[in-house]
Design a protein around this motif. Structure first.
Motif, mmCIF file in Angstrom:
data_model
loop_
_atom_site.group_PDB
_atom_site.id
_atom_site.type_symbol
_atom_site.label_atom_id
_atom_site.label_comp_id
_atom_site.label_asym_id
_atom_site.label_seq_id
_atom_site.Cartn_x
_atom_site.Cartn_y
_atom_site.Cartn_z
ATOM 1 N N ARG A 101 1.218 -1.510 0.027
ATOM 2 C CA ARG A 101 0.006 -0.048 -0.039
ATOM 3 C C ARG A 101 1.190 1.214 -0.322
ATOM 4 O O ARG A 101 1.885 1.321 0.771
ATOM 5 C CB ARG A 101 -0.970 -0.302 0.644
ATOM 6 C CG ARG A 101 -0.909 0.026 2.403
ATOM 7 C CD ARG A 101 -1.483 -0.120 3.854
ATOM 8 N NE ARG A 101 -0.728 -0.119 4.557
ATOM 9 C CZ ARG A 101 0.206 0.391 5.227
ATOM 10 N NH1 ARG A 101 -0.976 2.794 4.937
ATOM 11 N NH2 ARG A 101 0.179 0.676 7.023
ATOM 12 N N LEU A 102 0.461 2.497 -0.443
ATOM 13 C CA LEU A 102 1.181 3.123 -0.840
ATOM 14 C C LEU A 102 0.822 4.646 0.547
ATOM 15 O O LEU A 102 -0.759 4.468 -0.030
ATOM 16 C CB LEU A 102 1.180 4.116 -1.671
ATOM 17 C CG LEU A 102 1.587 3.210 -3.036
ATOM 18 C CD1 LEU A 102 1.657 4.505 -4.386
ATOM 19 C CD2 LEU A 102 2.686 2.776 -3.008
ATOM 20 N N GLU A 103 1.842 5.305 0.986
ATOM 21 C CA GLU A 103 1.301 6.109 2.374
ATOM 22 C C GLU A 103 2.051 7.966 1.811
ATOM 23 O O GLU A 103 3.456 7.584 1.190
ATOM 24 C CB GLU A 103 1.811 6.195 3.708
ATOM 25 C CG GLU A 103 1.115 5.149 4.295
ATOM 26 C CD GLU A 103 1.393 4.412 5.640
ATOM 27 O OE1 GLU A 103 2.607 5.399 6.013
ATOM 28 O OE2 GLU A 103 0.702 4.067 6.728
ATOM 29 N N TYR A 160 5.085 8.797 -2.269
ATOM 30 C CA TYR A 160 4.201 7.559 -1.757
ATOM 31 C C TYR A 160 5.387 6.834 -0.717
ATOM 32 O O TYR A 160 6.222 6.490 -1.805
ATOM 33 C CB TYR A 160 3.616 6.752 -2.048
ATOM 34 C CG TYR A 160 2.029 7.826 -2.220
ATOM 35 C CD1 TYR A 160 1.369 7.517 -2.234
ATOM 36 C CD2 TYR A 160 2.124 8.267 -4.173
ATOM 37 C CE1 TYR A 160 0.199 8.734 -2.914
ATOM 38 C CE2 TYR A 160 1.666 8.932 -4.956
ATOM 39 C CZ TYR A 160 0.364 9.406 -4.325
ATOM 40 O OH TYR A 160 -0.884 9.920 -4.773
ATOM 41 N N ILE A 194 5.924 3.326 0.256
ATOM 42 C CA ILE A 194 5.602 2.139 0.460
ATOM 43 C C ILE A 194 6.009 1.103 1.501
ATOM 44 O O ILE A 194 6.766 0.773 1.996
ATOM 45 C CB ILE A 194 6.860 1.469 -1.180
ATOM 46 C CG1 ILE A 194 6.596 2.320 -2.516
ATOM 47 C CG2 ILE A 194 6.550 -0.500 -1.313
ATOM 48 C CD1 ILE A 194 7.643 2.150 -3.501
ATOM 49 N N MET A 235 10.969 5.524 -8.554
ATOM 50 C CA MET A 235 10.933 4.623 -7.450
ATOM 51 C C MET A 235 12.149 4.358 -7.175
ATOM 52 O O MET A 235 13.306 4.259 -7.603
ATOM 53 C CB MET A 235 10.166 3.272 -7.278
ATOM 54 C CG MET A 235 10.022 2.300 -6.599
ATOM 55 S SD MET A 235 9.388 0.785 -7.291
ATOM 56 C CE MET A 235 7.610 1.258 -8.541
ATOM 57 N N ALA A 254 3.823 -2.004 -6.191
ATOM 58 C CA ALA A 254 3.697 -0.162 -6.011
ATOM 59 C C ALA A 254 3.780 0.604 -7.361
ATOM 60 O O ALA A 254 2.810 1.265 -6.708
ATOM 61 C CB ALA A 254 5.167 0.105 -5.687
ATOM 62 N N GLU A 284 -0.370 0.753 -8.137
ATOM 63 C CA GLU A 284 -0.976 1.174 -6.959
ATOM 64 C C GLU A 284 -0.830 3.462 -7.256
ATOM 65 O O GLU A 284 -1.682 3.825 -7.357
ATOM 66 C CB GLU A 284 -0.563 1.317 -5.777
ATOM 67 C CG GLU A 284 -0.929 0.024 -4.776
ATOM 68 C CD GLU A 284 -2.416 -0.523 -5.276
ATOM 69 O OE1 GLU A 284 -2.992 0.949 -4.057
ATOM 70 O OE2 GLU A 284 -2.831 -1.247 -5.132
ATOM 71 N N LEU A 285 0.218 3.556 -7.922
ATOM 72 C CA LEU A 285 1.163 4.356 -8.832
ATOM 73 C C LEU A 285 0.273 4.748 -9.536
ATOM 74 O O LEU A 285 -1.053 6.299 -9.211
ATOM 75 C CB LEU A 285 2.389 4.517 -8.264
ATOM 76 C CG LEU A 285 2.423 6.303 -8.754
ATOM 77 C CD1 LEU A 285 2.711 6.678 -9.877
ATOM 78 C CD2 LEU A 285 2.498 6.848 -7.197
#
Length: 169
Positions: free
Chosen positions: A6-8, A69, A71, A96, A111, A114-115
């Motif tokens: 998930r990305l934060e 973000y 990862i 990344m 990742a 998700e991006l």
């Protein structure tokens, strides 16, 4: 752990864990622009890392036009993926890095997927990237996410159109 990420958005809450991974599992030049500082992960370089990542806190509308973000895999920060607005409307450039222990597990492709979803949600139509022809890890990630690749002047340029179906998460 393969592929589950998930990305934060990078913020003060995950900045120090991100720095810890960078210092333990990456070279400074792989995770931030060059700075005048002693070699390795000196105090000055760590401060420059914090400053560089804090500059993106404003997101796509902020001064750097960049959203970074963290990862997250297995509940731990393992790297960073970003998108930066390009001059062409609806286009962002991505980059990344992953800590050494997180490489080769499918986390990079997860990742990036998700991006791509985050970029589409932000109204973007195209995501571009650039790497070198010998960066097999990056090329594999880009191919797994459906990138159109072309060599140009010793660089490998990737383009991912978000107007078609996005890669499955």
């Amino acid at each position: 752990m393969t592929g589950a990420v998930r990305l934060e958005p990078v913020d003060e809450g995950n900045l120090e864990p991100l720095l810890s991974v960078a210092a333990a599992e990456a070279e400074p030049e792989d995770v931030m622009p060059p700075v005048e500082a002693p070699a390795g992960w000196s105090l000055a370089r760590r401060d420059a890392f914090r400053d560089f990542y804090r500059a993106s806190f404003g997101g796509l509308e902020g001064p750097t036009r960049t959203r970074m973000y963290a990862i997250i895999a297995g509940g731990e920060v393992v790297g960073m993926v970003r998108m930066t607005r390009c001059a062409e409307p609806g286009t962002v450039e991505t980059g990344m890095w992953l800590g050494r222990s997180a490489r080769g597990q499918g986390l990079g492709a997860a990742a990036l997927r998700e991006l791509l979803h985050a970029a589409a949600a932000a109204g973007m139509h195209t995501v571009v990237a650039e790497t070198t022809p010998d960066n097999r890890g990056a090329i594999s990630v880009l191919e797994k996410c459906g990138a159109e690749l072309r060599e140009d002047g010793g660089k490998l340029r990737a383009k991912m159109c978000l107007d078609s179906a996005l890669p499955a998460r």
